[in-house]
Enzyme design. Structure first.
Site, PDB file in Angstrom:
ATOM      1  N   ARG A  91       9.611  -8.240  -3.102  1.00 38.60           N
ATOM      2  CA  ARG A  91       9.573  -9.303  -2.582  1.00 38.60           C
ATOM      3  C   ARG A  91       8.225 -10.430  -2.324  1.00 38.60           C
ATOM      4  NH1 ARG A  91      15.662  -9.392   0.071  1.00 38.60           N
ATOM      5  NH2 ARG A  91      15.898  -7.811  -0.053  1.00 38.60           N
ATOM      6  N   PHE A 158      -1.363 -19.136  -1.186  1.00 43.36           N
ATOM      7  CA  PHE A 158       0.216 -19.771  -0.997  1.00 43.36           C
ATOM      8  C   PHE A 158       0.281 -20.869  -1.951  1.00 43.36           C
ATOM      9  CE2 PHE A 158       3.048 -21.983   1.066  1.00 43.36           C
ATOM     10  CZ  PHE A 158       3.997 -22.230   1.086  1.00 43.36           C
ATOM     11  N   ASP A 202      -0.532 -14.416 -21.991  1.00 43.62           N
ATOM     12  CA  ASP A 202       0.096 -14.725 -21.313  1.00 43.62           C
ATOM     13  C   ASP A 202       0.762 -15.741 -20.218  1.00 43.62           C
ATOM     14  OD1 ASP A 202       3.305 -14.000 -21.683  1.00 43.62           O
ATOM     15  OD2 ASP A 202       2.825 -12.480 -19.612  1.00 43.62           O
TER      16      ASP A 202
HETATM   17  P1  AMP Z   1       6.771 -12.586  -8.935  1.00 43.40           P
HETATM   18  O1  AMP Z   1       7.131 -11.560  -8.267  1.00 43.40           O
HETATM   19  O2  AMP Z   1       5.411 -13.601  -9.164  1.00 43.40           O
HETATM   20  O3  AMP Z   1       7.688 -13.500 -10.260  1.00 43.40           O
HETATM   21  O4  AMP Z   1       6.990 -13.709  -7.170  1.00 43.40           O
HETATM   22  C1  AMP Z   1       8.252 -13.906  -7.693  1.00 43.40           C
HETATM   23  C2  AMP Z   1       8.637 -15.427  -6.838  1.00 43.40           C
HETATM   24  O5  AMP Z   1       7.907 -15.815  -5.518  1.00 43.40           O
HETATM   25  C3  AMP Z   1       8.010 -16.384  -7.787  1.00 43.40           C
HETATM   26  O6  AMP Z   1       8.676 -16.782  -8.768  1.00 43.40           O
HETATM   27  C4  AMP Z   1       7.243 -17.497  -6.389  1.00 43.40           C
HETATM   28  O7  AMP Z   1       9.058 -18.507  -6.418  1.00 43.40           O
HETATM   29  C5  AMP Z   1       7.624 -16.411  -5.660  1.00 43.40           C
HETATM   30  N1  AMP Z   1       6.329 -16.620  -5.561  1.00 43.40           N
HETATM   31  C6  AMP Z   1       5.022 -15.609  -5.538  1.00 43.40           C
HETATM   32  N2  AMP Z   1       4.317 -15.892  -5.399  1.00 43.40           N
HETATM   33  C7  AMP Z   1       4.043 -16.724  -4.891  1.00 43.40           C
HETATM   34  C8  AMP Z   1       2.282 -17.545  -4.054  1.00 43.40           C
HETATM   35  N3  AMP Z   1       1.404 -17.182  -4.066  1.00 43.40           N
HETATM   36  N4  AMP Z   1       2.942 -18.358  -3.481  1.00 43.40           N
HETATM   37  C9  AMP Z   1       3.982 -19.089  -2.997  1.00 43.40           C
HETATM   38  N5  AMP Z   1       5.640 -18.627  -3.786  1.00 43.40           N
HETATM   39  C10 AMP Z   1       5.448 -17.277  -4.365  1.00 43.40           C
END
Ligand code: AMP
Length: 345
Positions: A91, A158, A202
């Site tokens: 998460r 963030f 990618d």
């Molecule tokens: P990920 O594992 O990178 O797919 O992250 C899961 C979800 O978390 C993403 O689809 C974003 O909605 C949210 N998320 C990931 N990294 C960030 C970040 N640095 N700032 C804000 N939301 C994030």
């Protein structure tokens, strides 16, 4: 494939994090929202302790990987706030350092045993090390990382406005102005990456996040495998951005990113990627291999020109990034540096 790593980080972590507050003075006052206890709940039932070589590869602790120790971070260093999302390996939460001046970050967890099951431990380590050393306003910063028995924690910049893909879904497509502004930022970030001998490989809307001011942030460096719920719905989602040389199994270079930039430009303006074929993988492959490109008449002549100069079969003949950055369509919208109100996601 990323070809090389940028130079090692030399500055202290507090100095790096302070950049957040220097550029965005109000950011430390941001509310981080309600924590749902998900990290503990997850940790009870998820993952297992890894051992042997994999454990060594994944013993990722920024403070011991740099020339000078840069802080002793652990989960106790943060107040955890609202969940931001779920990735394949864990998460992501909004978080704030307990110590003054209460920096805001996105804290991402990765379960080591799940990384090992997917056989990507070396890739994860390499990508984390690469991203830590990148410094560009349109590339999501990775401020640091630490680990415990079962998890790796990434301290990420963030991205206040979340996923670009969600905006594209909501809007159907973007205006020429908004698309050009994003492509400008993307080209600049890619030029920086290529100067560090890093090929992204990618690029697609799913891998792009938006900063607090609506600015584009390349947010995924391969180690982050996304949850299916966030992903493109079509069957051939992952093929849509592949260039002919990859489809045809030939050698490829950093020019793959130029092709993907062309696909991205088309998708921003039209709402779907140019070679998408609902008849399935093979049909998409064929369309890519013969560059079966039709730019709709709703797209301006200038944008069409850029798309057609990027989506070129021969990698060496694709418009170089330096010329993307001086292309009339890009220059035309650069003067209005901020997205107009309705468009700023
Ligand atoms: P990920 O594992 O990178 O797919 O992250 C899961 C979800 O978390 C993403 O689809 C974003 O909605 C949210 N998320 C990931 N990294 C960030 C970040 N640095 N700032 C804000 N939301 C994030």
């Amino acid at each position: 494939m990323k070809l090389a790593c940028a130079p090692a980080v030399k500055s202290g972590l507090s100095k790096q994090l302070s950049i957040v507050n220097e550029t965005k003075p109000g950011v430390k006052k941001l509310a981080i929202g309600q924590y749902d206890g998900g990290l503990e709940k997850d940790n009870e039932k998820r993952g297992s302790v890894v051992s042997g070589e994999a454990a060594e590869i994944l013993a990722l602790d920024h403070s011991v990987h740099t020339e000078r120790p840069i802080g002793d971070w652990s989960l106790h260093s943060f107040e955890i706030g609202r969940p931001l999302g779920k990735g394949k390996f864990g998460r992501v939460y909004m978080a704030r350092t307990k110590k003054e001046p209460h920096y805001i970050i996105a804290l991402k967890t990765l379960y080591k045993s799940e990384i090992v099951e997917s056989k990507v431990e070396k890739q994860v380590r390499r990508e984390i090390e690469i991203q830590t050393n990148l410094r560009h306003p349109n590339i999501l910063r990775l401020y640091g990382y630490f680990h415990d028995e079962k998890r790796i924690f990434l301290m990420l910049e963030f991205a206040g406005k979340g996923e670009l893909y969600k905006q594209l879904n909501k809007n159907g497509r973007f205006s020429e102005r908004r698309s050009a502004r994003y492509i400008d930022q993307m080209a600049d970030a890619l030029q920086y990456l290529h100067s560090k001998h890093v090929i992204h490989r990618d690029i697609k809307p799913e891998n792009l996040l938006l900063g607090i001011n609506g600015e584009l942030k390349i947010g995924d460096f391969g180690w982050s495998v996304h949850a299916p719920s966030n992903r493109r719905k079509t069957l051939c989602g992952t093929l849509d951005y592949l260039p002919p040389e990859m489809v045809l199994g030939k050698e490829h270079s950093e020019k793959v990113d130029l092709w993907a930039l062309g696909v991205l430009t088309y998708e921003f303006l039209c709402g779907n990627p140019p070679f998408e074929d609902l008849n399935g993988y093979n049909a998409t492959y064929k369309r890519i291999a013969k560059v079966d490109l039709h730019v709709p008449s709703s797209v301006s002549a200038e944008a069409k020109d850029l798309i057609e100069r990027l989506l070129v079969f021969e990698p060496e003949k694709r418009l170089p990034l330096s010329e993307v950055l001086t292309h009339p369509w890009i220059v035309k919208y650069r003067s209005s540096a901020k997205l107009s109100k309705g468009e700023a996601a």
